[in-house]
Structures are given as structure tokens and as C-alpha cells.
Design a protein around this motif. Structure first.
Motif, PDB file in Angstrom:
ATOM      1  N   GLY A  14       0.804  -1.213   0.000  1.00 42.58           N
ATOM      2  CA  GLY A  14       0.000   0.000   0.000  1.00 42.58           C
ATOM      3  C   GLY A  14       0.835   1.259   0.000  1.00 42.58           C
ATOM      4  O   GLY A  14       1.649   1.476   0.898  1.00 42.58           O
ATOM      5  N   GLY A  15       0.602   2.090  -1.000  1.00 39.96           N
ATOM      6  CA  GLY A  15       1.379   3.322  -1.144  1.00 39.96           C
ATOM      7  C   GLY A  15       0.583   4.555  -0.801  1.00 39.96           C
ATOM      8  O   GLY A  15       0.648   5.566  -1.499  1.00 39.96           O
ATOM      9  N   THR A  46      -7.172   6.526  -0.691  1.00 38.38           N
ATOM     10  CA  THR A  46      -7.889   7.558   0.064  1.00 38.38           C
ATOM     11  C   THR A  46      -7.035   8.806   0.268  1.00 38.38           C
ATOM     12  O   THR A  46      -7.542   9.911   0.357  1.00 38.38           O
ATOM     13  CB  THR A  46      -8.318   6.989   1.443  1.00 38.38           C
ATOM     14  OG1 THR A  46      -9.241   5.932   1.209  1.00 38.38           O
ATOM     15  CG2 THR A  46      -8.992   8.028   2.312  1.00 38.38           C
ATOM     16  N   GLY A  52      -6.386  17.169   4.990  1.00 40.39           N
ATOM     17  CA  GLY A  52      -5.043  17.534   5.442  1.00 40.39           C
ATOM     18  C   GLY A  52      -4.953  18.193   6.809  1.00 40.39           C
ATOM     19  O   GLY A  52      -3.941  18.808   7.140  1.00 40.39           O
ATOM     20  N   TYR A 230     -16.728  16.654   1.567  1.00 35.51           N
ATOM     21  CA  TYR A 230     -16.460  18.074   1.837  1.00 35.51           C
ATOM     22  C   TYR A 230     -16.822  18.898   0.618  1.00 35.51           C
ATOM     23  O   TYR A 230     -16.974  18.364  -0.497  1.00 35.51           O
ATOM     24  CB  TYR A 230     -15.027  18.337   2.303  1.00 35.51           C
ATOM     25  CG  TYR A 230     -13.886  17.923   1.391  1.00 35.51           C
ATOM     26  CD1 TYR A 230     -13.616  18.598   0.195  1.00 35.51           C
ATOM     27  CD2 TYR A 230     -13.027  16.890   1.774  1.00 35.51           C
ATOM     28  CE1 TYR A 230     -12.535  18.224  -0.602  1.00 35.51           C
ATOM     29  CE2 TYR A 230     -11.943  16.520   0.987  1.00 35.51           C
ATOM     30  CZ  TYR A 230     -11.701  17.180  -0.201  1.00 35.51           C
ATOM     31  OH  TYR A 230     -10.643  16.818  -0.984  1.00 35.51           O
ATOM     32  N   PHE A 318     -17.061  17.369  -2.968  1.00 34.47           N
ATOM     33  CA  PHE A 318     -16.208  16.183  -3.030  1.00 34.47           C
ATOM     34  C   PHE A 318     -16.771  15.073  -2.176  1.00 34.47           C
ATOM     35  O   PHE A 318     -17.178  15.283  -1.037  1.00 34.47           O
ATOM     36  CB  PHE A 318     -14.772  16.487  -2.569  1.00 34.47           C
ATOM     37  CG  PHE A 318     -13.899  15.295  -2.744  1.00 34.47           C
ATOM     38  CD1 PHE A 318     -13.302  15.045  -3.957  1.00 34.47           C
ATOM     39  CD2 PHE A 318     -13.759  14.358  -1.728  1.00 34.47           C
ATOM     40  CE1 PHE A 318     -12.549  13.898  -4.154  1.00 34.47           C
ATOM     41  CE2 PHE A 318     -13.015  13.210  -1.914  1.00 34.47           C
ATOM     42  CZ  PHE A 318     -12.416  12.973  -3.135  1.00 34.47           C
ATOM     43  N   PRO A 321     -14.245   7.790  -0.451  1.00 36.13           N
ATOM     44  CA  PRO A 321     -14.377   6.789   0.607  1.00 36.13           C
ATOM     45  C   PRO A 321     -13.173   6.747   1.544  1.00 36.13           C
ATOM     46  O   PRO A 321     -12.037   6.981   1.140  1.00 36.13           O
ATOM     47  CB  PRO A 321     -14.475   5.479  -0.184  1.00 36.13           C
ATOM     48  CG  PRO A 321     -13.707   5.735  -1.439  1.00 36.13           C
ATOM     49  CD  PRO A 321     -13.766   7.208  -1.723  1.00 36.13           C
ATOM     50  N   ILE A 352      -3.926  11.068   8.078  1.00 38.70           N
ATOM     51  CA  ILE A 352      -2.822  11.980   7.759  1.00 38.70           C
ATOM     52  C   ILE A 352      -2.138  12.403   9.060  1.00 38.70           C
ATOM     53  O   ILE A 352      -0.922  12.335   9.182  1.00 38.70           O
ATOM     54  CB  ILE A 352      -3.345  13.218   6.980  1.00 38.70           C
ATOM     55  CG1 ILE A 352      -4.188  12.797   5.755  1.00 38.70           C
ATOM     56  CG2 ILE A 352      -2.169  14.118   6.568  1.00 38.70           C
ATOM     57  CD1 ILE A 352      -3.495  11.934   4.749  1.00 38.70           C
TER      58      ILE A 352
HETATM   59  C1  LIG Z   1     -12.802  13.369   2.414  1.00 34.14           C
HETATM   60  C2  LIG Z   1     -11.708  12.946   3.339  1.00 34.14           C
HETATM   61  C3  LIG Z   1     -11.061  13.900   4.126  1.00 34.14           C
HETATM   62  C4  LIG Z   1     -10.054  13.504   5.010  1.00 34.14           C
HETATM   63  N1  LIG Z   1      -9.420  14.454   5.757  1.00 34.14           N
HETATM   64  C5  LIG Z   1      -8.444  14.090   6.623  1.00 34.14           C
HETATM   65  C6  LIG Z   1      -7.766  15.057   7.402  1.00 34.14           C
HETATM   66  O1  LIG Z   1      -8.049  16.249   7.294  1.00 34.14           O
HETATM   67  N2  LIG Z   1      -6.806  14.653   8.267  1.00 34.14           N
HETATM   68  C7  LIG Z   1      -6.485  13.345   8.416  1.00 34.14           C
HETATM   69  O2  LIG Z   1      -5.640  13.034   9.238  1.00 34.14           O
HETATM   70  N3  LIG Z   1      -7.100  12.409   7.652  1.00 34.14           N
HETATM   71  C8  LIG Z   1      -8.060  12.742   6.774  1.00 34.14           C
HETATM   72  N4  LIG Z   1      -8.698  11.806   6.031  1.00 34.14           N
HETATM   73  C9  LIG Z   1      -8.346  10.403   6.218  1.00 34.14           C
HETATM   74  C10 LIG Z   1      -7.098  10.017   5.459  1.00 34.14           C
HETATM   75  O3  LIG Z   1      -7.224  10.419   4.136  1.00 34.14           O
HETATM   76  C11 LIG Z   1      -6.915   8.507   5.536  1.00 34.14           C
HETATM   77  O4  LIG Z   1      -7.017   8.070   6.862  1.00 34.14           O
HETATM   78  C12 LIG Z   1      -5.564   8.101   4.997  1.00 34.14           C
HETATM   79  O5  LIG Z   1      -5.363   8.643   3.728  1.00 34.14           O
HETATM   80  C13 LIG Z   1      -5.474   6.606   4.930  1.00 34.14           C
HETATM   81  O6  LIG Z   1      -4.243   6.275   4.356  1.00 34.14           O
HETATM   82  P1  LIG Z   1      -3.891   4.757   3.989  1.00 34.14           P
HETATM   83  O7  LIG Z   1      -2.488   4.771   3.564  1.00 34.14           O
HETATM   84  O8  LIG Z   1      -4.282   3.891   5.123  1.00 34.14           O
HETATM   85  O9  LIG Z   1      -4.894   4.388   2.833  1.00 34.14           O
HETATM   86  P2  LIG Z   1      -4.797   4.669   1.265  1.00 34.14           P
HETATM   87  O10 LIG Z   1      -4.376   6.046   0.975  1.00 34.14           O
HETATM   88  O11 LIG Z   1      -6.077   4.244   0.655  1.00 34.14           O
HETATM   89  O12 LIG Z   1      -3.637   3.725   0.806  1.00 34.14           O
HETATM   90  C14 LIG Z   1      -3.808   2.336   0.633  1.00 34.14           C
HETATM   91  C15 LIG Z   1      -3.106   1.965  -0.634  1.00 34.14           C
HETATM   92  O13 LIG Z   1      -3.058   0.542  -0.743  1.00 34.14           O
HETATM   93  C16 LIG Z   1      -3.072   0.236  -2.108  1.00 34.14           C
HETATM   94  N5  LIG Z   1      -3.466  -1.160  -2.268  1.00 34.14           N
HETATM   95  C17 LIG Z   1      -4.656  -1.723  -1.960  1.00 34.14           C
HETATM   96  N6  LIG Z   1      -4.646  -3.026  -2.258  1.00 34.14           N
HETATM   97  C18 LIG Z   1      -3.413  -3.318  -2.730  1.00 34.14           C
HETATM   98  C19 LIG Z   1      -2.811  -4.519  -3.190  1.00 34.14           C
HETATM   99  N7  LIG Z   1      -3.478  -5.675  -3.204  1.00 34.14           N
HETATM  100  N8  LIG Z   1      -1.537  -4.470  -3.628  1.00 34.14           N
HETATM  101  C20 LIG Z   1      -0.829  -3.299  -3.597  1.00 34.14           C
HETATM  102  N9  LIG Z   1      -1.384  -2.128  -3.178  1.00 34.14           N
HETATM  103  C21 LIG Z   1      -2.653  -2.141  -2.727  1.00 34.14           C
HETATM  104  C22 LIG Z   1      -4.101   1.197  -2.676  1.00 34.14           C
HETATM  105  O14 LIG Z   1      -3.966   1.366  -4.052  1.00 34.14           O
HETATM  106  C23 LIG Z   1      -3.810   2.445  -1.874  1.00 34.14           C
HETATM  107  O15 LIG Z   1      -2.985   3.337  -2.551  1.00 34.14           O
HETATM  108  C24 LIG Z   1      -9.697  12.159   5.112  1.00 34.14           C
HETATM  109  C25 LIG Z   1     -10.351  11.205   4.327  1.00 34.14           C
HETATM  110  C26 LIG Z   1     -11.345  11.595   3.439  1.00 34.14           C
HETATM  111  C27 LIG Z   1     -12.021  10.568   2.632  1.00 34.14           C
END
Ligand SMILES: Cc1cc2nc3c(=O)[nH]c(=O)nc-3n(C[C@H](O)[C@H](O)[C@H](O)COP(=O)(O)OP(=O)(O)OC[C@H]3O[C@@H](n4cnc5c(N)ncnc54)[C@H](O)[C@@H]3O)c2cc1C
Length: 826
Positions: A14-15, A46, A52, A230, A318, A321, A352
Motif C-alpha cells: 500500500g502506497g 484515500t 489535510g 467536503y 467532493f 471513501p 494523515i
Molecule cells: C474526504 C476525506 C477527508 C479527510 N481528511 C483528513 C484530514 O483532514 N486529516 C487526516 O488526518 N485524515 C483525513 N482523512 C483520512 C485520510 O485520508 C486517511 O485516513 C488516509 O489517507 C489513509 O491512508 P492509507 O495509507 O491507510 O490508505 P490509502 O491512501 O487508501 O492507501 C492504501 C493503498 O493501498 C493500495 N493497495 C490496496 N490493495 C493493494 C494490493 N493488493 N496491492 C498493492 N497495493 C494495494 C491502494 O492502491 C492504496 O494506494 C480524510 C479522508 C477523506 C475521505
């Protein structure tokens, strides 16, 4: 082009911001052989669309530390990596439009200061000075956190990835993990659409895909996506780049400046689950459809709070998920089902702000083989297997998102996805007007309403509607006899020729005596308390382990990891009910239903014996978590109702009462009994926690953690768990209230409740000092507990406040119930 790797020490899946942070921190620890695999492109899940916000204050000290670390890291990342992150520290204001909300904010401000966060309680006018567009007519107050920040989520992810690469990690985009390789209970690598990679460690940072990735490994990662909204306005001159973040919990909204516009995000009370048929495999940088109808209630409240928005055009709606977990806390750590398989997922909209700290501690956990601090709040070992059910998750996620901004009432119970696990006594307890709460999926009676009163919570920061009902239950346990349904206890039978050796090795107490319930801790190599439970030897090769409902998975995993040859561990939680019969009349009641001799001399404290009660053979153990004469009856589930009915019938003329979990919590706090996860954790030792009496330091063969205890005994402790009783009988405490000693903050409460026998609030918490602490130091201090910014005088005691010598429980002498230093109230 570099060749595709065939092996790596660690593969991160996951990146997003989380995966890149884990890779960055592993690389920073010197792990060169780290490969991060991203299905499509960095941030495409996500992360790319997050608002942010980077806040600092979390519900516990350690999670706050991690959020604060994120801020420090982000502030320095651009200089370190050369990649701009857009980080700025404009601060954040949270406003309160009701007295109850203001009380919540003041309580969290007191807690925040205790956790070294700069939090100031400010007036509505001061809030408007900081945020000029704010409508303040209906505001009661606000808090101001000048060090809160904001960042560009895509840029910070790229910076973390760059930092990881600079230190030798490989980041491979366009590579999907399709399977997890494992054998003999250990992860061995991953299968991808570009081939296999053998690995010692695999980390699941798959965001909302993490549940599916977990399934590939047979690991439960219960999370579900929900739509998260948002809007962004047209450019507004008032949206200056120095504008602070504004949070209005009562209006379900936050606002921040975004490139000269305002971004308004929502945490509405009822969320929309998404991805019920699985998360689409090709989902990348995608948006979900607009839903103005759903957003409307938020918009109305925001317009009232920031009237200027009425004339600002909306440029963008916007919808994207994000994944949410059933208890709104993320998952971190090594999965109990598979060694070497780690998880960092389910970030509930704070990924974040959490990424820096979560990445740091997970990397340390991987490198050292244990978490660097108490992370039990977010530890993946709290997961209950049933929670992975999509139906359960879908129902719960509707509530989980809104809980971020809902009132964080004391004793607040989940409203959705209830009724999953029920005690065999459930129907009886409901018929007796129990108000049920939920723990680990179990429906448990928290308190009982009198006939004609609805068993429903009316929450408040003051005495809630059930306060007097609980008082009556506590009185029954102290003065007569009370029945507690404790069936939700997790239970394991450890069996085989190697069982004794295993349990003696992991237990700090001597668990070898037969038919005795031995209270013990399981320690890690640093002397920290991994588990707090009882072990009862049934026969030469059979032991029963009983622990708290929430701790079953964790404690079992600990035992499994320490297991040698020659024993099996079988979970029997559902097979047995536990009925607690507690109080000075418990002996009279039991004697009416059994031929066994239950006199003090023949059935002493700690003894556990098979007896017949009401014609049912069960195991009675003379033990108590409430500090009274009493027995816990371990009875096969199918016979539990018969025993319960007989106890109720025969207890009527003894004024028997049913009592709930809130009564138990109050009673145990008066008695100074610790609760794992709050008062004792893996970063507290028995010496610090006042539990050295349960450690047999000279046990033949020793035990895990003994050397650390011996060293600590020699060097002295710098923190010590102390019990407190507030002098003012009206002040109410819950936990996390700061402890002051001689005008200096020295800790915070790990538990707090009202002690009805003592007639005042009681709690416990660690006091700390730079020099070793002894009883004289503790006793010499003058203490206060801070509640919502006000300090209340408190009495500190190392001994239990109620019945310090346990005379009532052990000898059952006819002592009056109020055996304490405090006279009874009114
Ligand atoms: C509208 C909105 C507003 C937000 N605002 C805030 C904020 O203000 N402050 C804050 O702290 N958080 C905020 N968040 C939450 C924050 O965006 C998430 O908690 C965070 O981005 C999660 O990061 P992640 O790395 O866990 O998930 P992701 O960013 O989804 O990363 C997971 C990655 O795994 C990869 N992946 C999945 N399956 C596989 C596989 N089988 N093989 C290889 N790669 C795979 C995907 O492609 C993806 O890139 C917000 C979220 C939303 C939706």
C-alpha cells in the motif's frame, strides 16, 4: 530498469500515507531491504483527497504523543527530503454551543495540557478574534490549540516515499499483491501480479482494501468504507493563508483555508457505508457521486455558524471513501493469527495526522519485536473474529463516522450492530429490566432500572439517570448479596503434559497449586504487564485461564507465542457462564443450594472446587472483583439458567439484587482493583502498579520478566499507581483527569468513578517523579485532581480505600460494610 525483487526483509503493501510512513521509518531504522508495493500509483486510494488537517489531541496520552510526533516530523520533512509538503501551523479552534459541549472541551483541554499539548480555553469573543467570519451569538466557549497544523496529503506522502528511497527502500508502483504466502504460522512472503517476493515481514497498509488483504492471510482486519464529504468554495478574500482550522462538533463540520478558498468537511451523525460488494480493483483517484440531500443538514448548520458562506459560491462537492473500524480506533501491530504479518489500517479519517506516529511505532515494533509503548487502544489484538462480518461492519460504520464529532459522553454505548453475543442468562436479565451495554460484542447488563422505568441511558457529565440505581446495586453487594453476570469473561483450557511448564513460565505468580484460583500477571521481558488474569489448576495437566472479555484474543496470542511442546490451548468462552454471587449473605445463599461445606475454614478464599448447586455440578471459586465475600460460579452454559433461577428464588428473602457492570466498576475502584488496558498495561510493571504481592520472585525456574523486576526492585520506581478519593462529594471523574501534587502536575487518572460506599469519587493513576518514588514520597504529598480545569482536593492512598486489609473478603468477619477511612455519607 531495476529487476523485480525476489526477496525482501520486509514488504509493505500500500502506497498511501500510512504505507510510505512505515517504509520511511523502517528505512530510518536502518532496514535497507524494504520493498513497498502499490497496486496503481502512490496516494491513489484515500490519501490523495484528504483535507489535510493535522491535529494533536487524541483520547490517550500515547496516541497524543504519536499525533504530536507527526507534526514534528512533517515540520522537518521538506528540509530533510527536498520535497515540499505544504505544512503550516495555523492552529485550530473548536467551538461549543452547549454547556455540555463546553464541559467536554474543558475536560479535554485539561487532559491535553497534561499530555503536553498547548490547549487554551477561550471565550466566544476570543474565538472570533482568531476566526473573524465566526458567528458567536449562541456560543458558550471554545478551545484554541495554536500548534495544530495542516498539510498537503499528496505531498507529504511523496516526501515520505522520497525519504524512504533516499535511505535504500524500494517503492514499486503498478504492482498488485494477489496473495500472502505463509507456513507453520509465519508469513513467508507475497504473491503479486509481477511474481513472488519472499519476505520475513509483511505489512498490510492497504487502507480500505486492508480487510481483503487480511483475508488473503487468514487475518481479520474488520473495517468498512464510508462516504466522506467536503465542499470547497469559490475563492474568498477572507480565506487568508494564515487562517486557523475551525471545528464545530455540534454543527458536524470543520473548516479550513484551501488555496484562498474555504473547505468545509462533514462528520454527519449517520454516515453512508460504501463498497458493500468489495472495493473495486481498479479504483484509483476516483470520486463518488455528489449527494446534496445528505449534506444538507450539515450545510444548514455551517451557514448558521459562518453566515458569510451564504454568498460564497461552491466550486466543488467532493465525496470520497475512507475506512472506519467498529470502535473508531485504527489497527496497529502484529496479527495474532499470523506471525510476521503486521497491520496499519483503518484510520477513521485521521490517517494523515496519525501517519507519522503510527509509522514510527510500527517500524520500532517490527524491528524490536514488541511495541515501544502501550498501544493497546489501537493494537490489532483487540479484534474479535466476528467483527470481520460485512453485515456487522456495514451496520456499525453508519455510526462510527459521526462519533468523531458526537458528544463523547461518559459511558456512551454503541447503538448499531448490537446483540451479537449473548450470555445464556440474557433473556432473564432483560426481563429484569437490565440496561445492556456492549463489550467485545457481548451484551452485558450495565445497570438495572426499577420496575416501570425504561432501561435507557440519559447521558450527561453530571450524575446520569442510573446513578441511584447503581448506588442500590452497590449497597446490595456490600451489605447483602448481589448477582453479577460475568459470562463474557474469556476462558481458555490449557491442557497437556507441557501445560504446567508453559503457565509457570509466563505467570509471575505460582500457578501450580491445584484447585486454587491464582491471580497473576503475564509479563514481557521488560517486566511490563501483558495480561492480568486468573489461572486455576483443575488437575495435573488441565488449567483454566479466565481473563477479561476484551482481552481474550490478545491473551491467547501471548500464550500461543510462548507455547512449547506438549500442550493445547482451547477457547471455551461460550461453553460456560459465570455467575458472581457477592456480598456478606452469599454464603447463606449458597449453603441453601448445596451440600458442600462452604464455611470459611473448609472453603477459604482463593479455593476453587467442583460442587453441586441446585442440582447442577459446577465449579465454584471463592474470589471477588468487588471486595466482598463471594463466589464465582463457572457453570456449563446449558445449565446456567437453572442455577440463576435457583439463586434468585432462594435469595429473595436475603434481599438479593441483580447488579451490573457499572456497579462492579465502582466497587472494584473502591477496593483498588486494577483493570488491564486502563490501570495496567504492557508499559507498567507489577512493582509500579502495586502488584508485587502477586509475583513470586524466587519461583523455581523463574518466569518471563523476572530479571526486569529484580533490576527494578534494586533501582526503585519512578512512577507508582496510587488511589485517590476526592474530598468534594459532588465532583465526578471518569479517567484522564490530571493529578496534581504540591501544585505540580504529576500524572493523570487511569480510571475513575463514583464510589457509593465511600460517598465520593474514587480513581487511580500513576504519579511520576524524576527520582525514585517510595511510600513516604507518595504519602508526603498534598494532592488535587483537576476536573474540567478546576482542581479538587483529593486523598491519596497506596492501600485500597475500602477494606484495606481485605477482612471482609478473606475472613468474612461480620464487619460493617463501610470499612474505610471515610465515614458514610448522609
Ligand atoms: C474526504 C476525506 C477527508 C479527510 N481528511 C483528513 C484530514 O483532514 N486529516 C487526516 O488526518 N485524515 C483525513 N482523512 C483520512 C485520510 O485520508 C486517511 O485516513 C488516509 O489517507 C489513509 O491512508 P492509507 O495509507 O491507510 O490508505 P490509502 O491512501 O487508501 O492507501 C492504501 C493503498 O493501498 C493500495 N493497495 C490496496 N490493495 C493493494 C494490493 N493488493 N496491492 C498493492 N497495493 C494495494 C491502494 O492502491 C492504496 O494506494 C480524510 C479522508 C477523506 C475521505
Amino acid at each position: 530498469m531495476k529487476e523485480f525483487p525476489r526477496h525482501a526483509r520486509c514488504v509493505v503493501i500500500g502506497g498511501g500515507v500510512i504505507g510510505t510512513s512505515v517504509a520511511y521509518h523502517l528505512a530510518k531504522l536502518g532496514w535497507k531491504d524494504v520493498v513497498l508495493l502499490e497496486r496503481k500509483q502512490l496516494t491513489c486510494g484515500t490519501t490523495w483527497h484528504a483535507a489535510g488537517l493535522v491535529g494533536q489531541l487524541r483520547a490517550t496520552q500515547n496516541l497524543t504523543r504519536l499525533a504530536r510526533y507527526s507534526i514534528d516530523l512533517y515540520a522537518a520533512l521538506e528540509a530533510e527530503t527536498g520535497q515540499a509538503t505544504g505544512f503550516k501551523q495555523n492552529g485550530a479552534i473548536t467551538v461549543a454551543s452547549t454547556a455540555e459541549r463546553f464541559e467536554e472541551l474543558k475536560r479535554s483541554a485539561a487532559m491535553g495540557r497534561c499530555f503536553d499539548v498547548d490547549v487554551q480555553v477561550i471565550s466566544p469573543c476570543e474565538a472570533r478574534d482568531l476566526w473573524p467570519m465566526l458567528e458567536t451569538a449562541d456560543l458558550v466557549g471554545a478551545i484554541w490549540m495554536p500548534k495544530d497544523g495542516q498539510i498537503n496529503p499528496v505531498d507529504v506522502t511523496q516526501a515520505l516515499a522520497r525519504g524512504a528511497r533516499q535511505r535504500g527502500a524500494r517503492v514499486i508502483e503498478g504492482c498488485r499483491v494477489t496473495g500472502i504466502r505463509a507456513s507453520e504460522g509465519r508469513v513467508r512472503g507475497v504473491a503479486t501480479d509481477r511474481g513472488e517476493i519472499a519476505a520475513e515481514i509483511v505489512v498490510n497498509c492497504g487502507g480500505m482494501w486492508a480487510r481483503e488483504i487480511g483475508l488473503m492471510a487468514g487475518v481479520a482486519v474488520p473495517l468498512h468504507a464510508a462516504e466522506h464529504f467536503y465542499i470547497v468554495t469559490e475563492p474568498m478574500p477572507e480565506a487568508v493563508s494564515t487562517l486557523a482550522v475551525l471545528r464545530d462538533y455540534d454543527g458536524y463540520a470543520y473548516l479550513k483555508e484551501d488555496a484562498g478558498k474555504l473547505l468545509v468537511g462533514a462528520f454527519e451523525p449517520r454516515a453512508k457505508p460504501w463498497g458493500m460488494d468489495g472495493i473495486p480493483g481498479d479504483f484509483a483517484f476516483d470520486e463518488l457521486p455528489e449527494d446534496w440531500e445528505h449534506f444538507q443538514p450539515v450545510m444548514e448548520k455551517v451557514l448558521a455558524r459562518v453566515p458569510r458562506l451564504a454568498t460564497a459560491g461552491i466550486q466543488k462537492f467532493f465525496n470520497g471513501p475512507e475506512s472506519f473500524t467498529p470502535d473508531n480506533r485504527y489497527y496497529l501491530g502484529e496479527a495474532p493469527e499470523l506471525q510476521g504479518f503486521f497491520v496499519a489500517a483503518g484510520f477513521n479519517s485521521i490517517g494523515i495526522q496519525s501517519a507519522g506516529g503510527a509509522g514510527l511505532v510500527l517500524a520500532q515494533w517490527i524491528a524490536d519485536g514488541h511495541p515501544p509503548m502501550d498501544l493497546s487502544d489501537v493494537d490489532i489484538r483487540r479484534v474479535q473474529p466476528f467483527q470481520n462480518d460485512p453485515g456487522y461492519l456495514k451496520a456499525r460504520v453508519t455510526e462510527a463516522l459521526g462519533l468523531l464529532y458526537a458528544m463523547h459522553w461518559p459511558y456512551r454505548q454503541a447503538e448499531t450492530a448490537r446483540g451479537i453475543r449473548k450470555s445464556p442468562l440474557h433473556e432473564r436479565l432483560v426481563a429484569a429490566n437490565a440496561c445492556m451495554g456492549e463489550t467485545a460484542g457481548w451484551e452485558r447488563p450495565n445497570w438495572y432500572a426499577p420496575p416501570g422505568v425504561a432501561p435507557e441511558y440519559r447521558y450527561s457529565w453530571g450524575r446520569q439517570n442510573w446513578f441511584e440505581y447503581r448506588a442500590a446495586e452497590c449497597q446490595a453487594a456490600r451489605e447483602r448479596v448481589a448477582l453479577f453476570d460475568q459470562s463474557s469473561f474469556a476462558k481458555f483450557v490449557v491442557r497437556g503434559p507441557g501445560a504446567e511448564a508453559l503457565l509457570q513460565r509466563v505467570s509471575a505468580n505460582d500457578v501450580s497449586p491445584r484447585d486454587r484460583a491464582v491471580y497473576t500477571q503475564w509479563l514481557n521481558a521488560r517486566g511490563g504487564i501483558e495480561a492480568d488474569l486468573t489461572v486455576t489448576r483443575w488437575d495435573d495437566e488441565t488449567f483454566m485461564v479466565i481473563t477479561g472479555a476484551m482481552n481474550g484474543q490478545r491473551d491467547r496470542a501471548w500464550l500461543e507465542r510462548n507455547r512449547g511442546a506438549g500442550c493445547d490451548i482451547e477457547e471455551v468462552t461460550d461453553g460456560y457462564a459465570v455467575i458472581g454471587v457477592m456480598g456478606p449473605r452469599s454464603r447463606t445463599l449458597l449453603a441453601r443450594l448445596t451440600d458442600a461445606d462452604v464455611a470459611n475454614a473448609s472453603f477459604p478464599f482463593g479455593e476453587s472446587r467442583k460442587i453441586r448447586v441446585a442440582g447442577v455440578t459446577l465449579r465454584a471459586t471463592r474470589i471477588s472483583y468487588v471486595g466482598e465475600l463471594g463466589w464465582e460460579l463457572l457453570v456449563e452454559s446449558s445449565r446456567a439458567v437453572a442455577v440463576f433461577d435457583a439463586l434468585c428464588e432462594n435469595g429473595a428473602d436475603l434481599d438479593l439484587a441483580l447488579a451490573g457492570m457499572h456497579a462492579m466498576d465502582s466497587l472494584r475502584l473502591e477496593k483498588g482493583y486494577r483493570h488491564w488496558g486502563h490501570d495496567i498495561t504492557d508499559e507498567d510493571t507489577p512493582i509500579e502498579a502495586g502488584l508485587a504481592f502477586a509475583c513470586v520472585l524466587d519461583k523455581a525456574g523463574g518466569f518471563n520478566g523476572r530479571d526486569a523486576l529484580l533490576a527494578q526492585r534494586a533501582s526503585g520506581v519512578r512512577k507508582r499507581l496510587v488511589q485517590f478519593a476526592l474530598e468534594d462529594p459532588d465532583a465526578l471523574i471518569y479517567h484522564n483527569e490530571p493529578i496534581w501534587r504540591d501544585g505540580r502536575r504529576v500524572g493523570y487518572l487511569t480510571s475513575g468513578s463514583y464510589g457509593h460506599t465511600l460517598g465520593r469519587s474514587v480513581g487511580m493513576g500513576y504519579v511520576r517523579d524524576a527520582s525514585p518514588i517510595d511510600a513516604a514520597w507518595v504519602n508526603a504529598g498534598c494532592y488535587e485532581i483537576e476536573v474540567a480545569g478546576e482542581r479538587f482536593a483529593a486523598r491519596a492512598s497506596l492501600a485500597p480505600l475500602y477494606d484495606p486489609q481485605s477482612l471482609r473478603m478473606r475472613e468474612a468477619r461480620a464487619t460493617p460494610a463501610r470499612t474505610s477511612e471515610y465515614p458514610p455519607r448522609g
